[in-house]
Design a protein around this motif. Structure first.
Motif, short mmCIF file in Angstrom:
data_model
loop_
_atom_site.label_atom_id
_atom_site.label_comp_id
_atom_site.label_asym_id
_atom_site.label_seq_id
_atom_site.Cartn_x
_atom_site.Cartn_y
_atom_site.Cartn_z
N THR A 126 50.26 92.59 -62.02
CA THR A 126 50.42 93.62 -61.47
C THR A 126 51.09 93.32 -59.86
O THR A 126 50.30 92.53 -59.46
N SER A 127 52.18 94.01 -59.43
CA SER A 127 52.58 93.85 -57.96
C SER A 127 53.01 95.17 -57.66
O SER A 127 53.12 96.15 -58.54
N ASP A 128 53.37 95.18 -56.31
CA ASP A 128 54.04 96.49 -56.02
C ASP A 128 55.47 96.79 -56.69
O ASP A 128 55.54 98.07 -56.91
N SER A 178 62.65 100.20 -58.75
CA SER A 178 62.26 98.73 -59.41
C SER A 178 62.53 98.87 -60.80
O SER A 178 62.97 97.70 -61.41
N ASN A 217 58.00 99.50 -61.18
CA ASN A 217 56.93 100.67 -60.57
C ASN A 217 57.53 101.46 -59.62
O ASN A 217 57.17 101.47 -58.49
#
Length: 180
Positions: free
Chosen positions: A108-110, A142, A138
């Motif tokens: 997971t990342s921004d 994105s 997300n």
């Protein structure tokens, strides 16, 4: 003034099309397979060796454990990469692991979430390595970027696995020496 309306209208239409791409294709799924000319146990050991990760993961710097026992289901770590001089941190959660067989992780990342599975299988003294990835942005921007960058993202996985193959085949570390 008439030209300004056309320019703004065209710009608004392009933005809408860009965002619509993320609605139509909100996730990216892909697979990749390679054959490695080394036995399964050694291939697995090399792939799990943190000291070797910088040899096959572009920009890899370090793994920092956050919670749980590293290498076990439920463990959470921050994985640090350098990308064009910028530090990037991705949170890794191991969701399943079967030693010498498979590991599943959620990254997971921004920007996006990635559900990733790496499978290894013995084939005539060699190792078949397969990856299966599902990426999802997300946010609306994105999601659209992931859809548009699909070729780049797939290409990065292909590069990583080819680098893993070369790292495994060039390995000289004995992971199975008996220490007395």
């Amino acid at each position: 003034m008439k030209y300004l309306k056309y320019i703004l209208g065209t710009f608004a239409m392009l933005v809408m099309v860009f965002l619509l791409i993320g609605v139509v294709k909100p996730q990216l799924t892909y697979e990749y397979d390679i054959m490695v000319d080394k036995p399964l146990a050694e291939s697995w050991a090399v792939s799990q060796d943190e000291e070797k990760m910088s040899e096959w993961l572009e920009g890899f710097q370090k793994i920092e454990p956050i919670s749980g026992t590293p290498g076990e289901v439920g463990s959470v770590s921050d994985v640090y990469f350098m990308d064009d001089g910028q530090e990037m941190v991705i949170r890794e959660t191991i969701t399943d692991i079967k030693p010498n067989q498979s590991i599943s992780m959620l990254f997971t990342s921004d920007f996006m979430d990635m559900d990733y599975k790496l499978v290894m299988e013995a084939v005539d003294g060699k190792t078949k390595i397969s990856s299966n990835t599902n990426c999802k942005g997300n946010g609306m921007v994105s999601k659209s970027l992931v859809a548009l960058m699909g070729g780049f993202i797939k290409g990065q996985e292909e590069t990583n696995l080819m680098n893993l193959k070369n790292t495994i085949e060039g390995n000289s570390k004995d992971y199975f020496a008996i220490i007395n």
